[in-house]
Design a protein around this motif. Structure first.
Motif, PDB file in Angstrom:
ATOM      1  N   SER A 107       0.811  -1.257  -0.057  1.00  0.00           N
ATOM      2  CA  SER A 107       0.109   0.220  -0.135  1.00  0.00           C
ATOM      3  C   SER A 107       0.911   1.251  -0.090  1.00  0.00           C
ATOM      4  CB  SER A 107      -0.781   0.012   1.240  1.00  0.00           C
ATOM      5  OG  SER A 107      -1.605  -1.203   1.262  1.00  0.00           O
ATOM      6  N   GLU A 110      -1.801   7.366   0.734  1.00  0.00           N
ATOM      7  CA  GLU A 110      -2.598   8.293  -0.204  1.00  0.00           C
ATOM      8  C   GLU A 110      -2.199   9.742   0.587  1.00  0.00           C
ATOM      9  OE1 GLU A 110      -5.248   7.873  -2.421  1.00  0.00           O
ATOM     10  OE2 GLU A 110      -5.653   5.564  -2.333  1.00  0.00           O
ATOM     11  N   ARG A 139       5.345   6.444 -12.005  1.00  0.00           N
ATOM     12  CA  ARG A 139       4.790   7.697 -12.097  1.00  0.00           C
ATOM     13  C   ARG A 139       4.073   7.997 -13.478  1.00  0.00           C
ATOM     14  NH1 ARG A 139       6.942  12.761 -13.849  1.00  0.00           N
ATOM     15  NH2 ARG A 139       8.741  11.824 -14.675  1.00  0.00           N
ATOM     16  N   THR A 163       1.686  11.578 -10.634  1.00  0.00           N
ATOM     17  CA  THR A 163       0.628  10.600  -9.896  1.00  0.00           C
ATOM     18  C   THR A 163       1.520   9.294  -9.683  1.00  0.00           C
ATOM     19  OG1 THR A 163      -1.077  11.543 -10.431  1.00  0.00           O
ATOM     20  CG2 THR A 163      -1.394   9.282  -9.384  1.00  0.00           C
ATOM     21  N   TYR A 164       1.808   9.038  -8.424  1.00  0.00           N
ATOM     22  CA  TYR A 164       3.026   7.875  -8.049  1.00  0.00           C
ATOM     23  C   TYR A 164       1.936   6.776  -7.628  1.00  0.00           C
ATOM     24  CZ  TYR A 164       7.049  10.768  -8.271  1.00  0.00           C
ATOM     25  OH  TYR A 164       7.975  11.695  -8.639  1.00  0.00           O
ATOM     26  N   THR A 165       2.449   5.334  -8.212  1.00  0.00           N
ATOM     27  CA  THR A 165       1.322   4.372  -7.728  1.00  0.00           C
ATOM     28  C   THR A 165       2.369   3.134  -7.771  1.00  0.00           C
ATOM     29  OG1 THR A 165       0.638   3.758 -10.217  1.00  0.00           O
ATOM     30  CG2 THR A 165      -0.938   4.874  -8.722  1.00  0.00           C
ATOM     31  N   SER A 179      -2.346  -1.158  -3.762  1.00  0.00           N
ATOM     32  CA  SER A 179      -3.368   0.069  -3.609  1.00  0.00           C
ATOM     33  C   SER A 179      -2.426   1.373  -3.338  1.00  0.00           C
ATOM     34  CB  SER A 179      -4.175  -0.260  -2.563  1.00  0.00           C
ATOM     35  OG  SER A 179      -3.650  -0.583  -1.185  1.00  0.00           O
ATOM     36  N   GLY A 180      -3.451   2.537  -3.443  1.00  0.00           N
ATOM     37  CA  GLY A 180      -2.907   3.500  -3.225  1.00  0.00           C
ATOM     38  C   GLY A 180      -2.324   4.321  -4.016  1.00  0.00           C
ATOM     39  N   GLU A 181      -2.182   5.766  -4.083  1.00  0.00           N
ATOM     40  CA  GLU A 181      -1.614   6.497  -4.976  1.00  0.00           C
ATOM     41  C   GLU A 181      -1.142   7.856  -4.134  1.00  0.00           C
ATOM     42  OE1 GLU A 181      -4.102   7.382  -8.392  1.00  0.00           O
ATOM     43  OE2 GLU A 181      -4.800   9.342  -7.287  1.00  0.00           O
TER      44      GLU A 181
END
Length: 219
Positions: A107, A110, A139, A163-165, A179-181
């Protein structure tokens, strides 16, 4: 007269079928969508008739290819007690002690952060499962390099807006659910802009106020 008959026999030999070692590390079966699939791989010619016990309960099944899957509900001991392919009977008696493991997670915390161009900020990940964990950060959808962490938390620095995931992640045994960004933005560059202004004639030594527009975030 006596006629001699010549008889010709064609004999074809086949290797006995085999059950290959399980396609899993350390006999861990990874959970996938609430199920625990045990993949069996065979050498030989399909179909394969398989008789096995799992925790003492006997079952028969037929696989029409060299791979088959048995769904497990709990951990325990798998024993192959009979194997036959399209041609021959194979070896039996193989035993494997299987352990089930839930899907690990990765995760990204966020957050939405603003930094000045040239500055850096830190982003943080949390993991569950059995370490070490390997993962790839993306990214704006572009994946970076593979990173490995021995700890169940990991922090890394970024200096680019975007936006990083988590593109993908694994623990020591299984693929992880990600999950999460985190969104990183740049502050508007500060600037001071003098407005068009005319004070007319001003005596030498006098002071004049010139209106200036400041761009950026106060103060």
């Amino acid at each position: 007269c006596t006629t001699a008959l010549e008889q010709v026999f064609f004999i074809e030999s086949f290797d006995a079928p085999e059950l290959l070692p399980f396609d899993t590390e350390s006999d861990f079966i990874c959970e996938i969508n609430g199920n625990y699939p045990l993949q069996l791989n065979f050498l030989g010619t399909a179909p394969f008739f398989v008789r096995y016990t799992f925790n003492g309960t006997e079952s028969d099944t037929i696989f029409n290819s060299n791979q088959g899957i048995i769904m497990l509900a709990n951990a325990g001991e798998f024993e192959l007690i009979y194997l036959e392919d399209n041609n021959c009977e194979g070896a039996s008696g193989q035993k494997f002690l299987l352990e089930l493991t839930d899907t690990p997670t990765a995760s990204l915390i966020e957050t939405e952060l603003k930094i000045c161009p040239g500055d850096e900020t830190e982003l943080e990940l949390n993991f569950s499962g059995i370490g070490p964990w390997s993962f790839v950060i993306a990214r704006d959808g572009e994946s970076g390099e593979l990173i490995t962490s021995q700890d169940n938390t990991f922090s890394f620095s970024v200096k680019d807006a975007g936006t990083y995931t988590i593109a993908s992640a694994n623990d020591a045994n299984c693929a992880a659910r990600v999950s999460g960004e985190a969104v990183v933005l740049f502050h508007e560059t500060a600037a001071a802009i003098a407005e068009d202004f005319s004070a007319g004639c001003v005596p030498v030594g006098s002071e004049v106020e010139v209106p200036v527009v400041l761009k950026g975030t106060a103060p």
